[in-house]
Design a protein around this motif. Structure first.
Motif, PDB file in Angstrom:
ATOM      1  N   LEU A  41       0.812  -1.521   0.004  1.00 32.42           N
ATOM      2  CA  LEU A  41      -0.185   0.026   0.016  1.00 32.42           C
ATOM      3  C   LEU A  41       1.145   1.368  -0.198  1.00 32.42           C
ATOM      4  O   LEU A  41       0.538   2.437  -0.958  1.00 32.42           O
ATOM      5  CB  LEU A  41      -1.129   0.120   1.215  1.00 32.42           C
ATOM      6  N   SER A  42       1.826   1.563   0.996  1.00 32.29           N
ATOM      7  CA  SER A  42       2.775   3.012   0.855  1.00 32.29           C
ATOM      8  C   SER A  42       3.116   2.671  -0.058  1.00 32.29           C
ATOM      9  O   SER A  42       3.665   3.443  -1.235  1.00 32.29           O
ATOM     10  CB  SER A  42       4.046   2.452   1.812  1.00 32.29           C
ATOM     11  N   ASP A  43       3.958   1.374  -0.921  1.00 32.97           N
ATOM     12  CA  ASP A  43       4.796   1.909  -2.609  1.00 32.97           C
ATOM     13  C   ASP A  43       3.378   2.037  -3.511  1.00 32.97           C
ATOM     14  O   ASP A  43       3.627   3.328  -4.392  1.00 32.97           O
ATOM     15  CB  ASP A  43       4.902   0.320  -3.334  1.00 32.97           C
ATOM     16  N   ASN A  44       2.339   1.285  -3.573  1.00 34.32           N
ATOM     17  CA  ASN A  44       0.993   2.248  -4.474  1.00 34.32           C
ATOM     18  C   ASN A  44       0.800   3.279  -3.953  1.00 34.32           C
ATOM     19  O   ASN A  44       0.352   4.432  -4.264  1.00 34.32           O
ATOM     20  CB  ASN A  44       0.064   1.475  -4.035  1.00 34.32           C
ATOM     21  N   LEU A  45       0.731   4.631  -3.001  1.00 32.59           N
ATOM     22  CA  LEU A  45       0.176   5.356  -2.677  1.00 32.59           C
ATOM     23  C   LEU A  45       1.994   6.706  -3.035  1.00 32.59           C
ATOM     24  O   LEU A  45       1.922   7.324  -3.460  1.00 32.59           O
ATOM     25  CB  LEU A  45       0.448   5.913  -0.533  1.00 32.59           C
ATOM     26  N   ALA A  46       3.388   5.808  -3.101  1.00 31.48           N
ATOM     27  CA  ALA A  46       4.388   6.250  -3.593  1.00 31.48           C
ATOM     28  C   ALA A  46       4.050   7.101  -4.574  1.00 31.48           C
ATOM     29  O   ALA A  46       4.547   7.697  -5.377  1.00 31.48           O
ATOM     30  CB  ALA A  46       5.598   6.226  -2.921  1.00 31.48           C
ATOM     31  N   ALA A  47       3.155   5.568  -5.534  1.00 32.13           N
ATOM     32  CA  ALA A  47       3.490   5.929  -7.043  1.00 32.13           C
ATOM     33  C   ALA A  47       2.906   7.048  -7.383  1.00 32.13           C
ATOM     34  O   ALA A  47       2.695   7.250  -8.216  1.00 32.13           O
ATOM     35  CB  ALA A  47       3.447   4.440  -7.658  1.00 32.13           C
ATOM     36  N   PHE A  48       1.316   7.178  -6.879  1.00 30.05           N
ATOM     37  CA  PHE A  48       0.430   7.691  -6.978  1.00 30.05           C
ATOM     38  C   PHE A  48       0.614   9.319  -6.703  1.00 30.05           C
ATOM     39  O   PHE A  48       0.632  10.006  -7.259  1.00 30.05           O
ATOM     40  CB  PHE A  48      -1.270   7.354  -6.255  1.00 30.05           C
ATOM     41  N   ARG A  49       1.245   9.364  -5.960  1.00 31.79           N
ATOM     42  CA  ARG A  49       1.787  10.820  -5.455  1.00 31.79           C
ATOM     43  C   ARG A  49       2.991  10.892  -6.569  1.00 31.79           C
ATOM     44  O   ARG A  49       2.920  12.121  -7.019  1.00 31.79           O
ATOM     45  CB  ARG A  49       2.416  11.133  -4.025  1.00 31.79           C
ATOM     46  N   ALA A  50       4.027  10.466  -7.152  1.00 26.72           N
ATOM     47  CA  ALA A  50       4.702  10.599  -8.081  1.00 26.72           C
ATOM     48  C   ALA A  50       4.269  10.845  -9.332  1.00 26.72           C
ATOM     49  O   ALA A  50       4.168  12.056 -10.335  1.00 26.72           O
ATOM     50  CB  ALA A  50       5.708   9.534  -8.244  1.00 26.72           C
ATOM     51  N   ARG A  51       2.926  10.093  -9.583  1.00 22.51           N
ATOM     52  CA  ARG A  51       2.291  10.396 -10.628  1.00 22.51           C
ATOM     53  C   ARG A  51       1.083  11.575 -10.882  1.00 22.51           C
ATOM     54  O   ARG A  51       0.858  12.082 -11.915  1.00 22.51           O
ATOM     55  CB  ARG A  51       1.372   8.726 -10.626  1.00 22.51           C
ATOM     56  N   ALA A  52       0.865  11.620 -10.256  1.00 20.96           N
ATOM     57  CA  ALA A  52      -0.212  13.237  -9.882  1.00 20.96           C
ATOM     58  C   ALA A  52       0.270  14.261  -9.591  1.00 20.96           C
ATOM     59  O   ALA A  52       0.318  15.425 -10.932  1.00 20.96           O
ATOM     60  CB  ALA A  52      -0.913  12.754  -8.199  1.00 20.96           C
ATOM     61  N   LEU A  53       1.844  13.896  -8.976  1.00 24.43           N
ATOM     62  CA  LEU A  53       2.404  15.283  -8.712  1.00 24.43           C
ATOM     63  C   LEU A  53       2.901  15.482 -10.346  1.00 24.43           C
ATOM     64  O   LEU A  53       2.883  17.350 -10.991  1.00 24.43           O
ATOM     65  CB  LEU A  53       3.703  15.290  -8.219  1.00 24.43           C
ATOM     66  N   SER A  54       3.546  14.773 -11.081  1.00 17.03           N
ATOM     67  CA  SER A  54       4.008  14.592 -12.740  1.00 17.03           C
ATOM     68  C   SER A  54       2.755  15.517 -13.937  1.00 17.03           C
ATOM     69  O   SER A  54       2.804  16.354 -14.666  1.00 17.03           O
ATOM     70  CB  SER A  54       4.023  12.734 -13.281  1.00 17.03           C
TER      71      SER A  54
END
Length: 205
Positions: free
Chosen positions: A43-56
């Motif tokens: 879940l933490s990895d998914n959140l990190a990936a979501f954050r990076a994608r959202a900011l991009s």
């Protein structure tokens, strides 16, 4: 990492213990914690990936606005709010800066002390309390940046005070920044946060 032979497990002190000598309850607990930890890491990895994608994607949208209108969408420091067309969902991007103070802060404090001393007989008690409280340190020995910077909002025309406020401004050191993403969904007439915090997930109060 130490090789663990078949039929053994490592304990908390890194010693080998035969599985036959471990209580069944401890083995079940071990399996439960390991499984939940693996799920949490995913879940933490998914959140990190979501954050990076959202900011991009938000950054790409900023660039699109800049290209079309020659200006950026958002406020100072990179803060901005984006909404769906009907206003039911909102995304806020906030950039929080980490601030410390340089040696100029001590000079500011001495100038402020001079002001308070000169005003001591007629000084407003609330003002004196506000000034002294601003320079109090917490348990970690840190001074509250908000309280110190808040002194600059006081409307005081004394020249020494103005010099002290200049010293505070010069003392500010931006040591870093962190970007936060917050999402909100409208419920009735209120925008409520979409929680990404495990402690608040499922809380609809």
């Amino acid at each position: 990492m130490q090789d663990v032979p078949a039929g053994y497990r490592l304990n908390a002190t890194n010693n080998l213990v035969a599985i036959a000598n471990i209580r069944a309850q401890d083995l079940i607990e071990d399996e439960l914690v390991a499984k939940l930890a693996a799920d949490a890491q995913a879940l933490s990895d998914n959140l990190a990936a979501f954050r990076a994608r959202a900011l991009s994607e938000i950054s790409a949208f900023r660039d699109l606005v800049a290209q079309q209108y020659g200006a950026t969408k958002g406020g100072a420091g990179g803060n901005l709010t984006l909404s769906t067309f009907d206003g039911s969902v909102q995304i806020q991007v906030a950039v929080a800066k980490s601030i410390t103070f340089g040696a100029e802060l001590q000079a500011a404090k001495e100038l402020i002390d001079d002001c308070v001393t000169r005003w001591s007989e007629g000084a407003n008690t609330n003002l004196r309390t506000l000034v002294f409280d601003a320079f109090q340190t917490d348990r970690q020995g840190k001074i509250s940046t908000d309280k110190v910077l808040g002194l600059r909002r006081l409307e005081i025309t004394d020249e020494t005070w103005k010099r002290a406020m200049d010293a505070i401004s010069d003392a500010v050191r931006v040591t870093g920044s962190k970007t936060y993403i917050r999402l909100y969904r409208r419920q009735g007439d209120v925008l409520r946060p979409i929680s990404l915090d495990i402690a608040n997930v499922g809380d609809r109060s």
